[in-house]
Design an enzyme around this catalytic site. Structure first.
Site, PDB file in Angstrom:
ATOM      1  N   PRO A   9       0.790  -1.225   0.000  1.00  0.00           N
ATOM      2  CA  PRO A   9       0.000   0.000   0.000  1.00  0.00           C
ATOM      3  C   PRO A   9       0.827   1.281   0.000  1.00  0.00           C
ATOM      4  CG  PRO A   9      -0.196  -1.152   2.108  1.00  0.00           C
ATOM      5  CD  PRO A   9       0.482  -2.083   1.146  1.00  0.00           C
ATOM      6  N   ASN A  10       0.315   2.242  -0.758  1.00  0.00           N
ATOM      7  CA  ASN A  10       0.861   3.603  -0.863  1.00  0.00           C
ATOM      8  C   ASN A  10       2.162   3.695  -1.653  1.00  0.00           C
ATOM      9  OD1 ASN A  10      -1.253   4.897   0.673  1.00  0.00           O
ATOM     10  ND2 ASN A  10      -0.403   3.838   2.446  1.00  0.00           N
ATOM     11  N   ARG A  17       4.719  11.004  -2.576  1.00  0.00           N
ATOM     12  CA  ARG A  17       4.586  10.683  -1.163  1.00  0.00           C
ATOM     13  C   ARG A  17       5.860  11.003  -0.364  1.00  0.00           C
ATOM     14  NH1 ARG A  17       4.711   4.552   1.181  1.00  0.00           N
ATOM     15  NH2 ARG A  17       3.979   5.098   3.265  1.00  0.00           N
ATOM     16  N   TYR A  22      11.035   8.989   1.242  1.00  0.00           N
ATOM     17  CA  TYR A  22      11.038   7.887   0.272  1.00  0.00           C
ATOM     18  C   TYR A  22      11.742   8.207  -1.044  1.00  0.00           C
ATOM     19  CZ  TYR A  22       7.694   5.991   3.598  1.00  0.00           C
ATOM     20  OH  TYR A  22       7.115   5.526   4.750  1.00  0.00           O
ATOM     21  N   ASN A  73       8.060  -5.453  -0.676  1.00  0.00           N
ATOM     22  CA  ASN A  73       7.990  -4.293   0.213  1.00  0.00           C
ATOM     23  C   ASN A  73       6.513  -4.193   0.601  1.00  0.00           C
ATOM     24  OD1 ASN A  73       7.821  -1.894   1.531  1.00  0.00           O
ATOM     25  ND2 ASN A  73       8.980  -0.710   0.016  1.00  0.00           N
ATOM     26  N   ALA A  76       3.114  -0.540   4.991  1.00  0.00           N
ATOM     27  CA  ALA A  76       2.700  -0.585   6.396  1.00  0.00           C
ATOM     28  C   ALA A  76       2.265  -1.992   6.836  1.00  0.00           C
ATOM     29  CB  ALA A  76       1.574   0.414   6.638  1.00  0.00           C
ATOM     30  N   HIS A  79       4.263  -4.237   9.330  1.00  0.00           N
ATOM     31  CA  HIS A  79       4.273  -4.103  10.780  1.00  0.00           C
ATOM     32  C   HIS A  79       3.141  -4.850  11.475  1.00  0.00           C
ATOM     33  CE1 HIS A  79       7.224  -1.242   9.524  1.00  0.00           C
ATOM     34  NE2 HIS A  79       6.321  -0.474   8.939  1.00  0.00           N
ATOM     35  N   ASP A  86       1.815 -15.342   6.890  1.00  0.00           N
ATOM     36  CA  ASP A  86       1.406 -16.739   6.735  1.00  0.00           C
ATOM     37  C   ASP A  86       1.418 -17.166   5.274  1.00  0.00           C
ATOM     38  OD1 ASP A  86       1.120 -16.918   9.452  1.00  0.00           O
ATOM     39  OD2 ASP A  86      -1.080 -17.010   9.455  1.00  0.00           O
ATOM     40  N   GLU A  97      12.705  -9.222   2.134  1.00  0.00           N
ATOM     41  CA  GLU A  97      11.889  -8.073   2.575  1.00  0.00           C
ATOM     42  C   GLU A  97      12.704  -6.805   2.339  1.00  0.00           C
ATOM     43  OE1 GLU A  97      11.060  -8.190   6.790  1.00  0.00           O
ATOM     44  OE2 GLU A  97      10.471  -6.080   6.811  1.00  0.00           O
ATOM     45  N   HIS A  99      12.795  -2.348   2.154  1.00  0.00           N
ATOM     46  CA  HIS A  99      12.202  -1.048   2.472  1.00  0.00           C
ATOM     47  C   HIS A  99      13.088   0.043   1.919  1.00  0.00           C
ATOM     48  CE1 HIS A  99       9.401  -3.019   5.116  1.00  0.00           C
ATOM     49  NE2 HIS A  99      10.418  -3.756   5.538  1.00  0.00           N
ATOM     50  N   LEU A 100      12.445   1.077   1.407  1.00  0.00           N
ATOM     51  CA  LEU A 100      13.185   2.233   0.904  1.00  0.00           C
ATOM     52  C   LEU A 100      13.828   2.995   2.062  1.00  0.00           C
ATOM     53  CD1 LEU A 100      10.288   3.235  -1.430  1.00  0.00           C
ATOM     54  CD2 LEU A 100      12.590   2.776  -2.284  1.00  0.00           C
ATOM     55  N   ARG A 106      13.053   5.206  12.622  1.00  0.00           N
ATOM     56  CA  ARG A 106      11.847   6.026  12.540  1.00  0.00           C
ATOM     57  C   ARG A 106      10.968   5.746  13.771  1.00  0.00           C
ATOM     58  NH1 ARG A 106       9.259   5.277   6.800  1.00  0.00           N
ATOM     59  NH2 ARG A 106       8.039   7.058   7.567  1.00  0.00           N
ATOM     60  N   ARG A 110       7.509   1.073  13.442  1.00  0.00           N
ATOM     61  CA  ARG A 110       8.117   0.600  12.187  1.00  0.00           C
ATOM     62  C   ARG A 110       9.274  -0.365  12.427  1.00  0.00           C
ATOM     63  NH1 ARG A 110       5.553   3.849   8.305  1.00  0.00           N
ATOM     64  NH2 ARG A 110       5.101   5.896   9.157  1.00  0.00           N
TER      65      ARG A 110
HETATM   66  C1  DQA Z   1       8.198   1.297   3.804  1.00  0.00           C
HETATM   67  C2  DQA Z   1       8.261   1.577   5.321  1.00  0.00           C
HETATM   68  C3  DQA Z   1       6.918   1.351   5.976  1.00  0.00           C
HETATM   69  O1  DQA Z   1       6.995   1.611   7.361  1.00  0.00           O
HETATM   70  C4  DQA Z   1       5.891   2.283   5.367  1.00  0.00           C
HETATM   71  O2  DQA Z   1       4.612   2.036   5.932  1.00  0.00           O
HETATM   72  C5  DQA Z   1       5.834   2.181   3.888  1.00  0.00           C
HETATM   73  C6  DQA Z   1       7.094   2.101   3.149  1.00  0.00           C
HETATM   74  C7  DQA Z   1       9.518   1.645   3.099  1.00  0.00           C
HETATM   75  O3  DQA Z   1       9.698   1.204   1.964  1.00  0.00           O
HETATM   76  O4  DQA Z   1      10.360   2.363   3.641  1.00  0.00           O
HETATM   77  O5  DQA Z   1       4.774   2.274   3.274  1.00  0.00           O
HETATM   78  O6  DQA Z   1       7.954  -0.083   3.617  1.00  0.00           O
END
Ligand code: DQA
Length: 140
Positions: A9-10, A17, A22, A73, A76, A79, A86, A97, A99-100, A106, A110
């Site tokens: 998401p997002n 964003r 990011y 990735n 959110a 978390h 699962d 896994e 993350h940017l 943070r 997170r």
């Molecule tokens: C993220 C870090 C997460 O905490 C956040 O909710 C994201 C992006 C990252 O790529 O840094 O949406 O996964």
């Protein structure tokens, strides 16, 4: 070798964003960078992004018998989505896994990843290079 890239998401909002966190690359630009990096490694890629937990779970399940690796990735969902955790455990495909941002420097919420223990590696805080390193890790 086939690798599925999954963004949660997002992440479709990248570029707009919170660029100070990011970066300014859009998701399309990130995906092109990943593609360029994958070519000499002989990796075949598929890309998927969704804002919906169930759609992400469906995609993970579809990878069974199809992909040799997953780079995820989960945004959110990282978390708190036990369901995504699962699904990854169910298919048993080596997963990195990514993350940017640096999730460890943070907000406290997170710092927790519920998927970490079902992944072969966790890479954070390197922007697009988090994904590129994940590719290299899986290609070895
Ligand atoms: C993220 C870090 C997460 O905490 C956040 O909710 C994201 C992006 C990252 O790529 O840094 O949406 O996964």
């Amino acid at each position: 070798m086939k690798i599925q890239i999954i963004n949660g998401p997002n992440l479709n909002m990248l570029g707009i964003r919170e660029p100070e966190i990011y970066g300014t690359l859009t998701l399309n630009e990130i995906n092109r960078r990943i593609e360029e990096h994958a070519k000499p490694l002989g990796i075949e890629l598929s890309f998927f992004q969704s804002n919906h937990e169930g759609a992400i779970i469906d995609k993970i399940q579809e990878c069974f018998g199809q992909a040799n690796g997953i780079i995820i990735n989960p945004g959110a969902y990282t978390h708190y989505s036990i369901a995504i955790r699962d699904a990854l455990a169910a298919v048993g495909i080596p997963t990195v896994e990514v993350h940017l941002s640096d999730i460890n420097s943070r907000e406290d919420f997170r710092k927790i990843s519920v998927i970490k223990n079902v992944c072969v590696k966790q890479i954070w805080g390197k922007g697009v290079h988090s994904y590129l390193e994940a590719l290299e890790y899986l290609s070895k």
